[in-house]
Design an enzyme around this catalytic site. Structure first.
Site, PDB file in Angstrom:
ATOM      1  N   SER A  43       0.670  -1.268   0.000  1.00  0.00           N
ATOM      2  CA  SER A  43       0.099   0.001  -0.128  1.00  0.00           C
ATOM      3  C   SER A  43       0.968   1.149   0.028  1.00  0.00           C
ATOM      4  O   SER A  43       0.431   2.399  -0.481  1.00  0.00           O
ATOM      5  CB  SER A  43      -0.982  -0.167   1.179  1.00  0.00           C
ATOM      6  OG  SER A  43      -0.247  -0.121   2.466  1.00  0.00           O
ATOM      7  N   GLY A  80      -1.919  -4.288   1.061  1.00  0.00           N
ATOM      8  CA  GLY A  80      -1.826  -5.356   1.855  1.00  0.00           C
ATOM      9  C   GLY A  80      -0.776  -6.644   1.630  1.00  0.00           C
ATOM     10  O   GLY A  80      -1.030  -7.499   2.172  1.00  0.00           O
ATOM     11  N   ASN A 109       4.021  -5.471   5.769  1.00  0.00           N
ATOM     12  CA  ASN A 109       2.808  -6.264   6.139  1.00  0.00           C
ATOM     13  C   ASN A 109       3.186  -7.515   6.976  1.00  0.00           C
ATOM     14  O   ASN A 109       2.622  -8.146   7.556  1.00  0.00           O
ATOM     15  CB  ASN A 109       1.750  -6.509   4.953  1.00  0.00           C
ATOM     16  CG  ASN A 109       1.455  -5.400   4.598  1.00  0.00           C
ATOM     17  OD1 ASN A 109       0.582  -4.451   5.139  1.00  0.00           O
ATOM     18  ND2 ASN A 109       1.127  -4.937   3.168  1.00  0.00           N
ATOM     19  N   ASP A 193      -4.840   7.133   9.860  1.00  0.00           N
ATOM     20  CA  ASP A 193      -4.430   5.533  10.496  1.00  0.00           C
ATOM     21  C   ASP A 193      -3.314   5.281  10.888  1.00  0.00           C
ATOM     22  O   ASP A 193      -2.698   4.648  11.644  1.00  0.00           O
ATOM     23  CB  ASP A 193      -4.725   4.593   9.254  1.00  0.00           C
ATOM     24  CG  ASP A 193      -3.949   4.715   8.261  1.00  0.00           C
ATOM     25  OD1 ASP A 193      -2.804   5.482   8.330  1.00  0.00           O
ATOM     26  OD2 ASP A 193      -4.030   3.994   7.169  1.00  0.00           O
TER      27      ASP A 193
END
Length: 220
Positions: A43, A80, A109, A193
């Site tokens: 991402s 992801g 990730n 986030d």
């Protein structure tokens, strides 16, 4: 007499060519193949949460359009994705795009999921060697994890990238988010986030990448 004149001309041409070679003058080489940059990431490279064209890969394409108009950038990043996922899809990407340079931006990730560091290392090494075997030069983009993941895990994870680069002789950017995640006002550089860099961070990410990528683009 005419035949002898032709033979003499051929002899003179051959002699001139031999003299040129002896003087270090070579015939012009065929033009090099235009750079094809394949970015295999997650991402951080897939413009997650951003408007189209704001990510560092898109900014790279814009820069190359000015300095190397024939260059192409293929963004094969998937939000992801892990190193295992990147490893599984790399072979098809190499066949399809035949890149001259492969940028690998994966591993974050793996850390977020607490996956074993040894697996991350093996996957990155396998990807790097596969890209090199296909004739591409490789740039690894290193990552780090926040302190709350534990000192030992963080050190082991960060060490994966220079280790893979050393074993494969690939180029390395030690930390993609230098000047973004390691500054006092880091929160201002991220989306709400606190994981994905905001649009304002992506030009800085490109500036981090560029000094390591540019030499690979210019290699024959």
């Amino acid at each position: 007499m005419k035949l002898k004149a032709i033979d003499r001309r051929r002899w003179l041409l051959a002699a001139a060519a031999a003299t040129a070679c002896g003087n270090g003058i070579a015939a012009p080489a065929k033009s090099a193949r235009p750079p094809v940059v394949l970015v295999v990431g997650d991402s951080l490279s897939a413009e997650y949460g951003l408007a189209r064209g704001q990510g560092w890969v898109a900014l790279l394409q814009q820069r190359l359009a000015k300095s190397m108009p024939d260059a192409r950038v293929i963004n094969a990043s998937v939000s992801g994705d892990t190193t295992a996922g990147g490893r599984a899809r790399l072979a098809n990407l190499l066949r399809q795009h035949q890149p001259t340079v492969v940028v690998i931006e994966l591993g974050g990730n793996d850390a977020l999921r607490g996956l074993p560091v040894a697996g991350t290392r093996d996957n990155l090494l396998a990807m790097t060697r596969a890209a090199q075997a296909a004739g591409a030069r490789v740039l690894l983009l290193g990552m780090q994890v926040p302190p709350n993941y534990g000192g030992a895990y963080g050190r082991d994870f960060s060490a994966v990238f220079p280790e893979v680069a050393r074993q494969s002789k690939a180029a390395l950017l030690p930390f993609l988010l230098t000047g973004i995640a390691d500054v006092p006002d880091a929160a201002a550089w991220f989306q709400p986030d606190r994981i994905h860099p905001a649009a304002r961070a992506h030009p800085r990410m490109l500036e981090n990448v560029w000094p390591h990528l540019e030499p690979l683009l210019k290699q024959p």
